[in-house]
Structure formats: structure tokens, C-alpha cells
Write a protein that holds these residues in place. Structure first.
Motif, short mmCIF file in Angstrom:
data_model
loop_
_atom_site.label_atom_id
_atom_site.label_comp_id
_atom_site.label_asym_id
_atom_site.label_seq_id
_atom_site.Cartn_x
_atom_site.Cartn_y
_atom_site.Cartn_z
N UNK A 188 0.81 -1.21 0.00
CA UNK A 188 0.00 0.00 0.00
C UNK A 188 0.85 1.26 0.00
N UNK A 189 0.35 2.27 -0.71
CA UNK A 189 0.97 3.59 -0.71
C UNK A 189 0.66 4.31 0.60
N UNK A 190 1.49 5.29 1.00
CA UNK A 190 1.23 6.01 2.25
C UNK A 190 -0.09 6.78 2.23
N UNK A 191 -0.51 7.21 1.03
CA UNK A 191 -1.75 7.97 0.90
C UNK A 191 -2.60 7.33 -0.19
N UNK A 192 -3.83 6.97 0.14
CA UNK A 192 -4.73 6.39 -0.84
C UNK A 192 -5.65 7.47 -1.39
N UNK A 193 -5.77 7.50 -2.72
CA UNK A 193 -6.71 8.39 -3.41
C UNK A 193 -7.67 7.53 -4.22
N UNK A 194 -8.81 8.10 -4.62
CA UNK A 194 -9.88 7.28 -5.15
C UNK A 194 -10.42 7.80 -6.48
N UNK A 195 -10.08 7.07 -7.53
CA UNK A 195 -10.54 7.38 -8.88
C UNK A 195 -11.11 6.09 -9.46
#
Length: 282
Positions: A188-195
């Protein structure tokens, strides 16, 4: 203004429900159907997403809020999707009110209704604790049978967000990640974004997570008795195929779930298990 926490019974879209309210205005509403948390208002803002198209007939699962997935996660077994607990009426015990705290317990025991799916004696409890700016929801399961009890499940929390495309989830960086949309494993990346559609299972992180929604932030913690954290948003295409969601509903919600997905929890006869998710305004 009330001098202490209050409890009242009400009808929510036709369903029997219990409301706990604190002197400062924070409140939680819990449907008896499914022991389903429908609403949590903290510091004047609704923190959970409840679909306006959800079926409230006392038989179907409710879309949004905090569904209790038990004793099966999704379709990983022979039981109905996400188990049967969210489709049955739970027993409500008297609330415990203490100044600026309120506690509610709902219970579900094996019955003819549960045994048509699952030949297992059990007692499940949902324990709800409302304090200023915070909500704790805990599932406890006792094995009242002479055989080992095995289950998977989740506290399938739908958080309300202004715009999921602008939301960020912090705290999962470095955790093992399985992307269910592409069937790929990663870190997992440190920050999850949602597209677009987002459906991923992570190894739970002991330090918890922070959901950032514009100027608003929520802390999300879970007991490590839940081995995984599921993050889900259906995206526009899949949302359009959900009859109990408005077409734009995906833009205003994000699920962050305390879950047990891969390996079942095993409870010896006479023993019990419990695991909580704690939400608090940052």
C-alpha cells in the motif's frame, strides 16, 4: 439542554430504532433490524453515508451506515452474501447512560431462522459506545455450541465524504494490499486516493488511519482481532448497477471496514471473541 445522555425509541423510515444523544448534541441512531448503525452525528456533522434509496422493509440489508457482516464476508462461503446477521432483527438491551456517555447493546442468538443457513449455536453482541466526538462499535461472538465456531465478517462502515475524488486515506502505507478489481497483490501507498472503482483488502495497521475530507478529518482505529482492513468505493459504473444507490452516491461515500476476510476466526466451545472499530473526530 439535557443534563445528561438520553435514549429514546423511534421509527426510522418505518424501522424500529434506538437513538442515543449526548448533552452536546452528538447522537447515534441504531436500527434493530441488523443491529445497523444508521447515523452518527458528531460536532454537528453527519459522519456516515446512508443511501437515500436503501430498502427499509425489515427484510433486505440496509445500504450504508454500519452493516454487521456475520458470519461470512462477502461471498466467501455457502451462506448469503455478507452473512445473515444484517437481515435479521436483533434484541435491544436497556441502554446505559452516564453523563456525557451512552452505551447500547444488541444481541442475536441462533434460532430456526439462522439454522436454515448455519448449523451453529452462538450469541452475537453489538456493543455501541457514544462519547463526545467519538463512536466505538464492537462485535462480540460467543460459542454456545459443542463444536468449534468459525466465521469471517466485517464492520462494513460507510463514511460520508463531500467528494470521494478529493478524499484521502492515510495510515496504510507499507501494508500488504490485494486489489480485488485487478486481482493484483502489492504494498500500500502512504496515501490512498480514489478514482474509479476501488476495492482492496489490506493487512490491518495497528496505528490506525486518518480519513481526510476537505477540512474534516476522522481517526479510524480497529482492534487487531480483525486481521484486515477493506477499503471500497463502487465507482460510477458499478454504482449505476446498484438498485439501492443513487447514480451519484459513489461520490459521497467511502467504506473503511474492520474485517476478517481470508482466514476464519475460530472460537472453541464455551469461548468468545470480540473486536472493535473506533471512530473519532480529529
Amino acid at each position: 439542554m439535557s443534563a445528561g445522555a438520553t435514549c429514546r425509541e423511534l421509527s426510522f423510515a418505518g424501522l424500529p430504532a434506538t437513538e442515543l444523544q449526548l448533552p452536546g448534541g452528538d447522537r447515534v441512531v441504531v436500527a434493530h433490524h441488523g443491529a445497523h448503525v444508521l447515523s452518527w452525528v458528531a460536532q454537528g456533522r453527519e459522519r456516515l453515508y446512508l443511501s437515500p434509496n436503501s430498502v427499509m422493509d425489515g427484510r433486505a440489508a440496509i445500504r450504508g451506515g454500519i452493516p454487521v457482516c456475520f458470519p461470512q464476508f462477502n461471498q466467501r462461503g455457502d451462506l448469503p452474501k455478507h452473512g445473515f446477521a444484517r437481515k435479521l432483527s436483533w434484541h435491544v438491551k436497556p441502554a446505559r447512560l452516564e453523563g456525557d456517555q451512552a452505551h447500547l447493546v444488541l444481541s442475536l442468538n441462533d434460532s430456526a431462522a439462522t439454522r436454515q443457513w448455519w448449523d451453529q449455536a452462538f450469541e452475537a453482541l453489538l456493543l455501541i459506545e457514544l462519547t463526545p466526538g467519538a463512536l466505538q462499535v464492537e462485535l462480540a461472538v460467543r460459542n454456545t455450541d459443542s463444536q468449534v465456531l468459525r466465521f469471517t465478517g466485517a464492520l462494513h462502515t460507510y463514511f460520508a465524504v463531500s467528494d470521494v475524488a478529493q478524499a484521502r486515506l492515510l495510515g496504510l502505507g507499507g501494508s500488504a494490499e490485494w486489489n480485488a478489481v485487478t486481482d493484483r497483490h502489492a504494498t500500500a501507498a502512504p496515501e490512498l486516493r480514489f478514482v474509479g472503482e476501488f476495492d482492496r483488502v489490506y493487512s490491518a495497521a495497528p496505528m490506525g488511519y486518518e480519513l481526510l475530507d476537505g477540512p474534516h478529518a476522522l481517526s479510524i482505529e480497529q482492534d487487531m482481532d480483525w486481521a484486515q482492513t477493506v477499503v471500497w468505493n463502487p465507482g460510477a459504473v458499478k454504482c449505476a448497477g446498484l438498485s439501492d444507490m443513487p447514480a451519484d452516491g459513489w461520490q459521497h461515500m467511502l467504506c473503511v471496514e474492520a474485517a476478517q476476510v481470508y482466514e476464519p476466526i475460530c472460537i472453541a466451545p464455551g469461548d468468545f471473541w470480540q473486536g472493535a472499530q473506533r471512530l473519532s473526530v480529529v
